[in-house]
Design a protein around this motif. Structure first.
Motif: not given
Lengths: 551, 248
Positions: B1-2, B5, B8-9, B164, B175-176, B179-180, B186
């Motif tokens: 997770m950066n 991400d 955004l999420w 999510w 979040i992950s 993100a995927g 997205q």
């Protein structure tokens, strides 16, 4: 009787209307001189026969206004009930378009100044207020005024279409009269019933039907619901607007602007008491021709002790009861029996009634060389002149000629009876008895109809002072509340903070000005004059700039 | 997770929802007079009568589909005996139909707005922004469905996006999971968040006052003059402009 309520009502004496449109103009200046309401005429004056405003609004097969009875005899909205309304909410299927009213316009006045020097005189050309483009003026609120375009336009009159062919052919030669119209403030308002948001309501104190501008969401169902097409859509604000019965004025005992400025003194204002629990029953009478009588049965006699007791129980103030006893409206409907409702067949129980015009009959009679004011001739003519009676009956009694004939006979009797007095002849009681009245009563009616003294034609009880602090204008803002206007103040400048309840201020200011005789303190009023409530008496401070003090 | 991400999420959804909720509260308290559909039916009826119902009924179906897909957990539908294939087919078919109706309706409405003079004049900058964002969200949503589930092999968003979505409301954003997700999904989610954030400040507010109460209230409303009641707190300004030709 179960629930007594009070209703402010109006009667218009059509015999006295000269079609001058003063009521329309003053109403417009007061209420609808804003952008978005250019085409809105809370008050308009139609020439009959004619198409009316908006065009052919009386044809409910087309416009679907008002109520009808379903197969089981129950009352339902003609344009469809609740579920149907919600399903068609995204696009109202029977809403009049701006072309059914007219496309409002202005003129390119600036051209007159900005045009370069040239041989020809510059012209201010019409420009549409809807599209902003140059336009050709092809219709307006009273395009067919005075039967203009008669042979082409008048046959589209929905009332004429319902009459027989023979009658239609003779029509134009037969008569013409004016029909001033405002909102009917109905006892069973179909506009209120049509409003999905519940923004429209009938005031329980005085029966005035209003639109809560803060609750209106612009669903436009009221425009369809009203069979008189007296609810308009403000295309700038996206909210419905309608005649307010000038409530800020009547709350302080002043007549509506249209009444006050009527040069013919043909409008009457007063209170009626009615039984709110019998309204639906009356509107559900199976035969349309019985609606007029059923409507009268809902209205209560303010002199009946039982009614008075019930009214007191239901919280109607004493001065309102007194006003109901003195009400010119009650006299015209019941004591003299000359007022009729407009289109009772719409089943909304309208509360602006009309005294049908006798003058077309008198004119027609005079044209044949007879004495148009002699009782015998007049009575005969009313019965013989099928045309006016039939037409009036379509307007006022759902097509039943008898009540119209009875009213016209009474008006004819009054004319004849009073003429003898004017000519110094002895009173002739037989004229009065022929129409079921007494000479005394005829003279009383003549006083109300012909003399029409100000305080007899307008009997308006004030809204209660003890309620004054709570009076608030629901439907409008103050016209001075524009950017930089004098009406504005607040922590974040213009228009910020809570609005001042304008009616409280005007109520007290007006009362003070009328009763004290002194001009209102200029410091206090900050040079603000509410022209809506200015009765023309005195010179309120702030109307003109202060004169420089002479040294 | 950066960090992106996370923003955004994990953060943006809360910002958007906060603006959505508080914005509506503010607007309702401060600008009841401006709370309206701003209908343009008075100017033009023919196109509106096709486009508007098409769009609105379509978008209501889309809304129902989102509730079914995002709010109802997969385990519930499976417990009810709905297999993944069944759900998938129904969702894709209904979703595509609803999406196409909505977009077609919107296209008619935007065409009408641009080509009918009076309607175009009555269109504010606010309206144009709203139309752009609404159209973008719809196009992205429909293309995500079409690309992934009609043309592609199928993407089961109910194992990623839906959890999510629910986790956001549980204040434990996963979040992950988001993100995927595929890029189109997205982008659709992001444009929807942006739409929610401007929602309270546009004409879209009329949705929150859909007149459901009309079904149960008595026909004729009586109100007392001294009832008080809730009022807008912002004095009416729009609508009190002096008469004159429309501003260009």
């Amino acid at each position: 009787m179960t629930r007594v309520m009070a209703q402010l009502a109006m009667v218009m004496n059509l015999d006295k209307c000269i079609g001058c449109h003063t009521c329309s103009v003053t109403c417009k200046q007061t209420w609808t001189n804003r952008a978005g309401t250019e085409y809105v005429w809370f008050n308009n004056v139609e020439t009959r026969p004619g198409q009316g405003y908006p065009r052919t609004y009386q044809d409910q097969e087309k416009w679907q206004g008002g109520w009808e009875l379903d197969r089981r005899g129950r009352l339902r909205l003609k344009a469809g009930g609740r579920l149907r309304k919600l399903l068609t909410i995204f696009a109202n299927p029977v809403m009049p378009s701006i072309q059914d009213y007219y496309e409002p316009w202005t003129y390119d006045y600036d051209r007159l100044f900005s045009a370069p020097v040239q041989d020809s005189t510059p012209v201010a050309r019409p420009r549409s207020l809807i599209s902003g483009e140059p336009t050709k003026i092809t219709w307006s609120a009273n395009w067919d005024d005075n039967l203009a375009g008669g042979p082409e336009l008048a046959p589209s009159d929905p009332i004429l279409k319902r009459m027989s062919e023979q009658v239609t052919l003779d029509f134009e030669r037969a008569f013409m009269f004016y029909l001033p119209r405002i909102c009917e403030h109905c006892l069973n308002p179909s506009c209120v019933a049509s409003c999905p948001s519940g923004a429209m309501y009938k005031r329980s104190e005085d029966g005035i039907v209003l639109v809560d501008q803060d609750r209106c969401r612009g669903w436009r169902m009221c425009v369809t619901g009203c069979p008189y097409k007296k609810v308009y859509f403000n295309h700038k604000t996206g909210k419905a607007e309608k005649c307010t019965f000038c409530y800020p004025r009547v709350e302080v005992g002043l007549p509506t602007v249209c009444s006050e400025t009527c040069v013919g003194r043909l409008r009457y204002l007063g209170v009626l008491l009615y039984d709110a629990d019998r309204v639906t029953e009356a509107a559900t009478v199976p035969d349309e021709k019985d609606l007029f009588e059923a409507h009268k049965n809902v209205l209560l006699d303010p002199n009946d002790p039982d009614v008075v007791a019930a009214a007191r129980r239901d919280g109607i103030p004493e001065d309102w009861l007194e006003a109901a006893r003195r009400s010119p409206i009650h006299k015209l409907i019941f004591d003299f029996g000359v007022a009729l409702p407009l289109h009772p067949e719409f089943r909304t129980l309208p509360m602006v009634w009309y005294i049908p015009p006798l003058s077309p009959v008198v004119d027609a009679l005079a044209n044949t060389g007879h004495d148009g004011e002699e009782a015998g001739n007049l009575f005969g003519a009313i019965d013989a002149l099928r045309i006016p009676v039939e037409y009036l009956a379509e307007l006022f009694t759902a097509g039943d000629p008898e009540p119209v004939r009875a009213v016209l006979r009474r008006l004819a009797a009054m004319r004849s009876y009073m003429r003898r007095i004017n000519l110094g002849r002895p009173r002739k009681e037989s004229i009065a008895t022929a129409v079921g009245m007494t000479g005394e009563k005829i003279e009383e009616m003549h006083r109300l109809l012909a003399i029409a003294a100000y305080d007899e034609r307008y009997v308006i009880p004030k809204a209660h002072a003890e309620q004054g602090a709570r009076l608030e204008e629901l439907a409008t803002g103050c016209s001075l509340d524009y950017e930089g206007g004098p009406g504005m103040s607040g922590p974040f400048g213009e228009a910020s903070g809570r609005p001042r309840p304008v009616a409280v201020e005007t109520f007290h200011a007006l009362k003070e000005r009328q009763e004290s005789g002194a001009l209102v303190d200029p410091e206090e009023r900050a040079g603000r004059v509410n022209l809506l409530n200015w009765d023309g008496k005195g010179l309120p401070d702030g109307l003109f700039p202060n004169r420089k003090k002479e040294s | 997770m950066n960090a992106l991400d996370l923003i955004l999420w994990g953060i943006a959804p809360y910002l958007a929802l906060t603006v959505f909720v508080l914005g509506h509260v503010w607007r309702y308290r401060y600008d009841k007079f401006g709370w309206t559909t701003r209908s343009s039916q008075l100017y033009e009826s023919r196109l509106l009568r096709v486009g508007s119902p098409l769009f609105h009924f379509g978008v209501l179906m889309v809304l129902l589909g989102h509730v079914g897909g995002l709010v109802v957990p997969k385990s519930w539908t499976e417990a009810a005996g709905v297999s993944e294939e069944m759900y998938h087919v129904v969702a894709v078919v209904l979703g595509t139909v609803a999406g196409v109706c909505t977009l077609a309706g919107l296209a008619i409405l935007i065409y009408r707005r641009r080509t009918v003079g009076p309607v175009f004049i009555a269109t504010t900058r606010n309206d144009k922004l709203m139309y752009a964002m609404l159209a973008l969200t719809l196009v992205l949503g429909l293309s995500a469905t079409v690309v992934a589930n009609v043309l592609g092999g199928g993407y089961d968003y109910r194992t990623t996006i839906s959890p999510w979505f629910r986790s956001v409301f549980a204040f434990q954003p996963e979040i992950s999971l988001m993100a995927g997700a595929p890029l189109l999904f997205q982008l659709h989610a992001l444009s929807a968040l942006a739409l929610f954030a401007v929602w309270p400040f546009t004409r879209l507010v009329h949705m929150l006052t859909a007149p459901i109460g009309y079904l149960t209230r008595p026909y004729v409303v009586y109100r007392s003059r001294d009832l008080g009641g809730e009022r807008g707190t912002r004095p009416a300004r729009r609508g009190w402009e002096p008469a004159g030709p429309p501003r260009r």
